[in-house]
Enzyme design. Structure first.
Site, short mmCIF file in Angstrom:
data_model
loop_
_atom_site.label_atom_id
_atom_site.label_comp_id
_atom_site.label_asym_id
_atom_site.label_seq_id
_atom_site.Cartn_x
_atom_site.Cartn_y
_atom_site.Cartn_z
N HIS A 171 -10.25 6.30 50.46
CA HIS A 171 -11.06 6.33 49.29
C HIS A 171 -12.41 7.16 49.38
O HIS A 171 -12.47 7.69 50.55
CB HIS A 171 -11.75 4.81 49.59
CG HIS A 171 -12.43 4.60 50.78
ND1 HIS A 171 -11.59 4.32 51.86
CD2 HIS A 171 -13.69 4.29 51.06
CE1 HIS A 171 -12.81 3.89 52.86
NE2 HIS A 171 -13.99 4.13 52.32
N ASP A 225 -16.54 7.28 48.37
CA ASP A 225 -17.70 6.36 48.17
C ASP A 225 -18.25 6.23 46.66
O ASP A 225 -18.50 7.56 46.16
CB ASP A 225 -18.74 6.30 49.19
CG ASP A 225 -18.40 5.98 50.57
OD1 ASP A 225 -17.27 5.16 50.55
OD2 ASP A 225 -18.80 6.77 51.45
N HIS A 271 -11.61 9.36 52.80
CA HIS A 271 -11.47 8.92 54.07
C HIS A 271 -10.97 7.62 54.23
O HIS A 271 -10.64 6.82 53.31
CB HIS A 271 -12.88 8.86 54.81
CG HIS A 271 -13.85 8.03 54.20
ND1 HIS A 271 -14.87 8.47 52.88
CD2 HIS A 271 -14.53 6.72 54.28
CE1 HIS A 271 -15.36 7.72 52.55
NE2 HIS A 271 -15.28 6.29 53.29
N ARG A 301 -24.23 2.18 57.21
CA ARG A 301 -23.99 3.46 56.45
C ARG A 301 -25.28 3.58 55.64
O ARG A 301 -25.74 2.58 54.91
CB ARG A 301 -22.72 2.94 55.41
CG ARG A 301 -22.42 4.40 54.66
CD ARG A 301 -21.37 4.07 53.70
NE ARG A 301 -21.56 3.05 52.77
CZ ARG A 301 -20.74 2.62 51.71
NH1 ARG A 301 -19.48 3.18 51.68
NH2 ARG A 301 -21.15 1.61 50.79
#
Length: 282
Positions: free
Chosen positions: A110, A112, A251, A266
């Site tokens: 995926h 982000d 990633h 994150r």
């Protein structure tokens, strides 16, 4: 060919660089992320990010405020609608418990915030509580994947647009955002590299294809992304930090640590760039 090692400065600012692979990933030494960055170091780090696509840092005992301060060197920060920490709204915890809530999504390659018109520029991820073994994260080089595609697959996706569907999660968070479509092959806005770019965690579908045809084509793309020659795999340790260019690939978080309560934190860096394709002259 010169070999770069962590005990030999390789940049004008004294940063130490050890590439993980020919095209993606580098471990950076000679820096304390808890300290303010001067202009030269900030620019050098960003140049290294564009070159290596994901940077790894060891032995960085930084707190949340220092993580935010480091990320702000590279742009405005973005608060994800799924929620953040009560004390630091813009920091999003990435916890193994959260994965259980979305077990139907599975574990996929995926990128982000691909559901947004202007997805994030990048992210800074800090290890908070990690297992002794397992829990690695893998980054895949979207440019190298694209260059390695079989000719027929490359032709089939050359003009494709893909929708990433985050509507259910947004509704639960009380957010409204339209569905948008992005080119499956995007041109990096700074390096000019063409990138294969798709989020398999958000029910991707190719515009103007029948569902079964879209699924079959994306399954072939997924098989190409899985090839290890395109990867940089990072083994987390205490006080490790990763900083990646979200526009350069995808990633994958490896969930091989059983019931251990793994926790990462994150910070997303916003971008004004709308994914697009720049056609090069023949």
């Amino acid at each position: 060919m010169t070999t770069q090692t962590l005990d030999r400065p390789t940049t004008g600012t004294g940063l130490e660089v050890r590439p993980y692979g020919p095209t993606i990933g580098a471990e950076i030494g000679g820096i304390d992320l808890g300290q303010p960055l001067d202009k030269a170091t900030r620019e050098e780090l960003y140049a290294l990010l564009l070159k290596h696509k994901v940077l790894f840092f060891r032995d960085q005992a930084i707190d949340r405020d220092q993580q935010l301060a480091f990320a702000r060197n590279f742009g405005e920060l973005y608060a994800h609608p799924s929620g953040g920490l009560q004390s630091h709204r813009i920091i999003q915890p990435i916890a193994s418990e959260d994965f259980k809530k979305y077990a139907d999504r599975g574990n996929h390659w995926h990128t982000d915030t691909s559901w947004r018109l202007n997805p994030s520029l990048g992210a800074v991820l800090r290890a908070v509580d990690i297992p002794e073994t397992g829990g690695d994260t893998i980054w895949a080089d979207g440019g190298a994947i694209l260059r390695g595609l079989p000719d027929d697959l490359r032709a089939a996706i050359d003009d494709a647009y893909v929708i990433h569907d985050f509507q259910d999660a947004l509704a639960k968070a009380g957010e409204i955002y339209p569905l948008v479509a992005h080119p499956l092959i995007r041109t990096h806005p700074e390096t000019g590299e063409d990138i294969l770019w798709v989020n398999f965690s958000l029910k991707p579908r190719i515009v103007d294809l029948a569902p079964e045809d879209s699924k079959a084509l994306l399954a072939r793309v997924y098989d190409e992304i899985k090839k290890p020659e395109y990867h940089a795999r990072f083994r987390w340790a205490k006080n490790s930090v990763a900083f990646w260019d979200n526009r350069a690939g995808v990633h994958y978080a490896v969930r091989d640590y059983g019931d251990y309560p793994r926790v990462m934190e994150r910070v997303l860096i916003a971008s004004d760039d709308v994914p697009h394709r720049v056609r090069k002259a023949a």
